[in-house]
Design a protein around this motif. Structure first.
Motif, PDB file in Angstrom:
ATOM      1  N   ASP A 116      26.764   3.815   7.205  1.00 47.94           N
ATOM      2  CA  ASP A 116      26.782   3.459   8.511  1.00 47.94           C
ATOM      3  C   ASP A 116      25.583   3.833   9.017  1.00 47.94           C
ATOM      4  O   ASP A 116      24.711   4.530   8.256  1.00 47.94           O
ATOM      5  N   ASN A 184      23.346  -6.875   1.476  1.00 48.59           N
ATOM      6  CA  ASN A 184      23.843  -7.428   2.760  1.00 48.59           C
ATOM      7  C   ASN A 184      23.215  -8.670   3.329  1.00 48.59           C
ATOM      8  O   ASN A 184      21.920  -8.811   2.920  1.00 48.59           O
ATOM      9  N   ILE A 186      22.537 -11.379   6.902  1.00 49.14           N
ATOM     10  CA  ILE A 186      22.909 -11.680   8.353  1.00 49.14           C
ATOM     11  C   ILE A 186      22.370 -13.022   8.702  1.00 49.14           C
ATOM     12  O   ILE A 186      21.211 -13.602   8.295  1.00 49.14           O
ATOM     13  N   TYR A 208      21.585   0.389  15.642  1.00 48.50           N
ATOM     14  CA  TYR A 208      22.581  -0.772  15.096  1.00 48.50           C
ATOM     15  C   TYR A 208      22.326  -1.321  13.650  1.00 48.50           C
ATOM     16  O   TYR A 208      21.256  -1.492  13.516  1.00 48.50           O
ATOM     17  N   ASN A 209      23.156  -1.319  12.865  1.00 47.04           N
ATOM     18  CA  ASN A 209      23.448  -2.166  11.812  1.00 47.04           C
ATOM     19  C   ASN A 209      23.490  -3.641  11.921  1.00 47.04           C
ATOM     20  O   ASN A 209      24.525  -3.783  12.512  1.00 47.04           O
ATOM     21  N   VAL A 210      22.648  -4.525  11.670  1.00 41.94           N
ATOM     22  CA  VAL A 210      22.965  -5.864  12.041  1.00 41.94           C
ATOM     23  C   VAL A 210      23.222  -6.426  10.510  1.00 41.94           C
ATOM     24  O   VAL A 210      22.174  -6.814   9.948  1.00 41.94           O
ATOM     25  N   THR A 211      24.386  -6.891  10.181  1.00 39.39           N
ATOM     26  CA  THR A 211      24.977  -7.189   8.890  1.00 39.39           C
ATOM     27  C   THR A 211      26.104  -7.940   9.101  1.00 39.39           C
ATOM     28  O   THR A 211      26.865  -7.483   9.865  1.00 39.39           O
ATOM     29  N   ASN A 213      29.932  -9.117   7.052  1.00 40.60           N
ATOM     30  CA  ASN A 213      31.154  -8.082   6.637  1.00 40.60           C
ATOM     31  C   ASN A 213      31.256  -7.781   5.209  1.00 40.60           C
ATOM     32  O   ASN A 213      31.936  -7.001   4.722  1.00 40.60           O
ATOM     33  N   ASN A 260      28.920  -2.787   9.757  1.00 36.16           N
ATOM     34  CA  ASN A 260      28.581  -3.191  10.783  1.00 36.16           C
ATOM     35  C   ASN A 260      29.664  -2.807  11.949  1.00 36.16           C
ATOM     36  O   ASN A 260      29.599  -3.159  13.053  1.00 36.16           O
ATOM     37  N   VAL A 263      28.512  -2.113  15.758  1.00 39.56           N
ATOM     38  CA  VAL A 263      28.190  -3.288  16.398  1.00 39.56           C
ATOM     39  C   VAL A 263      29.483  -4.043  17.081  1.00 39.56           C
ATOM     40  O   VAL A 263      29.706  -4.102  18.187  1.00 39.56           O
TER      41      VAL A 263
END
Length: 288
Positions: A116, A184, A186, A208-211, A213, A260, A263
């Motif tokens: 994370d 990953n 997105i 923030y990780n933008v990805t 699931n 994620n 987020v």
């Protein structure tokens, strides 16, 4: 509410249109007058900015902005926006949100483990090391200026016109098999949605990780795209770094599963496309 987007490329363009739909007055920068004209005809207000000379209209737009998104690639000198507009952003009186689009590449290799935002960043390539330095420089600008800076670390971006289906149609898709390798992804619609959610809940210093699931093997994505479109998938090819470009070999040299959860929890954002499966089915139905 005024939003300035520095670098109106593929992902930022989806965000610009989503923000307009929410009532934001959007101004975006592009590198050429030709692209500025085309986007203006599509309803987006644009200014030409090549990363060097700052025009009077751009300086005014930054000074009046309530929010700024930075989506400009670094060059050999670092981040053109920090170098050319950093002080103007720090001084902008109305600015309550700065977003910087970064990459999960800054984490480096974690042997396929789940990580994370608190994970150790251990980039190996020159490019990823530079991106981490720029992440830190943006956060430092926020601390120095008192402006809420948020860093968004994006995974592999895809969407209409740029996805496994379009690669199959163009004959550029491949199924390179490296056991245990996952990536990953997105969808651009979810990038836009996450940015809008952050605009509503700014947090100074946030990363923030933008990805999505589900980190998944790249060959699985190509196989599903072929099934959905009735095309023959390309043959499987064993992984051999000696046959790859240095960039591709570096890409496959990093293996991690990026979470994620922050987020979802903090921005209360529910992914429109939680995995590549929902997204590819929607893209195939739409012919994109």
């Amino acid at each position: 509410m005024k939003l300035v987007i520095l670098g109106l490329g593929y992902s930022a363009g989806f965000f610009a249109r989503a923000a307009q739909a929410e009532g934001w007055e959007v101004t975006g920068t592009v590198r050429s007058a030709e692209k500025a004209g085309r986007l203006s005809r599509e309803g987006l207000h644009t200014l030409v900015y090549d990363g060097f000379a700052v025009s009077r209209p751009l300086a005014q737009a930054v000074a009046e902005a309530d929010a700024v998104l930075v989506s400009v690639q670094p060059d050999d000198e670092g981040d053109p926006v920090l170098n050319g507009l950093g002080e103007a952003l720090a001084a902008a009186p109305n600015l309550r949100w700065i977003g910087y689009l970064s990459t999960i590449g800054v984490y480096g290799d974690h042997g396929g483990a789940w990580i994370d935002e608190g994970a150790e960043c251990r980039p190996t390539s020159r490019r990823s090391k530079q991106r981490l330095e720029i992440d830190e420089a943006w956060l430092a600008l926020g601390e120095r200026s008192g402006k809420p800076v948020q860093v968004f670390r994006l995974s592999g971006i895809y969407g209409p016109g740029r996805n496994a289906i379009t690669k199959l149609r163009a004959g550029t898709a491949n199924r390179l098999i490296k056991p245990g390798q996952v990536f990953n992804r997105i969808h651009v619609d979810d990038i836009a949605g996450i940015l809008l959610a952050s605009l509503a809940r700014p947090r100074a210093g946030a990363v923030y990780n933008v990805t999505d699931n589900e980190p998944a093997p790249p060959q699985d994505v190509i196989t599903l795209a072929a099934e959905l479109t009735g095309q023959a998938p390309p043959p499987e090819v064993p992984f051999d770094p000696a046959k790859l470009s240095p960039m591709a070999a570096s890409f496959y040299g990093e293996n991690k599963r990026v979470s994620n959860a922050l987020v979802t929890r903090e921005l209360r954002y529910e992914l429109r496309y939680p995995t590549y499966r929902e997204a590819l089915r929607a893209l195939a139905s739409a012919g994109e």
